[in-house]
Design a protein around this motif. Structure first.
Motif, PDB file in Angstrom:
ATOM      1  N   ASN A 244     -27.860  16.793 -70.263  1.00 36.72           N
ATOM      2  CA  ASN A 244     -26.999  17.945 -70.040  1.00 36.72           C
ATOM      3  C   ASN A 244     -27.656  19.029 -70.869  1.00 36.72           C
ATOM      4  O   ASN A 244     -27.562  20.328 -70.413  1.00 36.72           O
ATOM      5  N   ASP A 245     -28.754  18.907 -71.696  1.00 43.12           N
ATOM      6  CA  ASP A 245     -29.354  19.996 -72.345  1.00 43.12           C
ATOM      7  C   ASP A 245     -30.468  20.590 -71.250  1.00 43.12           C
ATOM      8  O   ASP A 245     -30.951  21.849 -71.384  1.00 43.12           O
ATOM      9  N   ALA A 246     -30.572  20.102 -70.012  1.00 42.67           N
ATOM     10  CA  ALA A 246     -31.278  20.671 -68.808  1.00 42.67           C
ATOM     11  C   ALA A 246     -30.829  21.957 -68.676  1.00 42.67           C
ATOM     12  O   ALA A 246     -31.386  22.970 -67.864  1.00 42.67           O
ATOM     13  N   PHE A 247     -29.269  22.248 -68.736  1.00 47.08           N
ATOM     14  CA  PHE A 247     -28.802  23.524 -68.329  1.00 47.08           C
ATOM     15  C   PHE A 247     -29.155  24.767 -69.133  1.00 47.08           C
ATOM     16  O   PHE A 247     -29.190  25.974 -68.567  1.00 47.08           O
ATOM     17  N   PHE A 248     -29.432  24.242 -70.294  1.00 50.34           N
ATOM     18  CA  PHE A 248     -29.835  25.185 -71.224  1.00 50.34           C
ATOM     19  C   PHE A 248     -31.398  25.694 -70.784  1.00 50.34           C
ATOM     20  O   PHE A 248     -31.774  27.048 -70.778  1.00 50.34           O
TER      21      PHE A 248
END
Length: 148
Positions: free
Chosen positions: A52-56
């Motif tokens: 999910n940190d890929a969106f950051f």
């Protein structure tokens, strides 16, 4: 006069980012990129990092691109980039640190806003699948979550 527009663009960008976060969360994270977001709802790993940190990373690249364009004569790209960056910092503080306790600080924040944001996020996470989600925003949540 330019500083007035700079501040206006910065504040407008910060505000629009809440809508962008809601839209991205509802239609992209809980849509075609659920494969990146689902580990945030249902931990299937031992790592501190989530897919999910890929969106950051995506929004960081957009923000840095604005700084690049700002340095090449498009002055209004600077406040856009800083607005995105400031929203990212606020999102990180509220979502990752305050709500999910990725760092063990802000544990005792207990005012009406903190309770409402926590309650709304808890309701969002009660759904482990991508369907039937609710409350996709982060900083501005519906008033019903602030009621006792």
């Amino acid at each position: 006069m330019k500083i007035f527009f700079w501040i206006l663009i910065f504040l407008g960008t910060f505000s629009i980012m809440e809508f962008m976060a809601w839209f991205t969360h509802k239609y992209i994270m809980h849509g075609f990129l659920w494969s990146l977001h689902k580990d945030h709802h249902h931990k299937d790993h031992d790592s501190w990092f989530e897919r999910n940190d890929a969106f950051f990373i995506f929004y960081a690249i957009v923000s840095m691109s604005c700084f690049y364009f700002g340095s090449n004569g498009y002055w209004y790209a600077y406040p856009i980039g800083f607005g995105i960056m400031a929203y990212g910092a606020a999102y990180f503080l509220v979502h990752d640190i305050f709500i999910h306790q990725r760092f063990k600080i802000f544990r005792n924040a207990n005012n009406w806003y903190a309770k409402g944001v926590r309650r709304a996020h808890k309701i969002h996470h009660k759904h482990l699948g991508k369907e039937d989600g609710e409350c996709f925003g982060m900083l501005f949540v519906p008033f019903k979550y602030f009621k006792k």
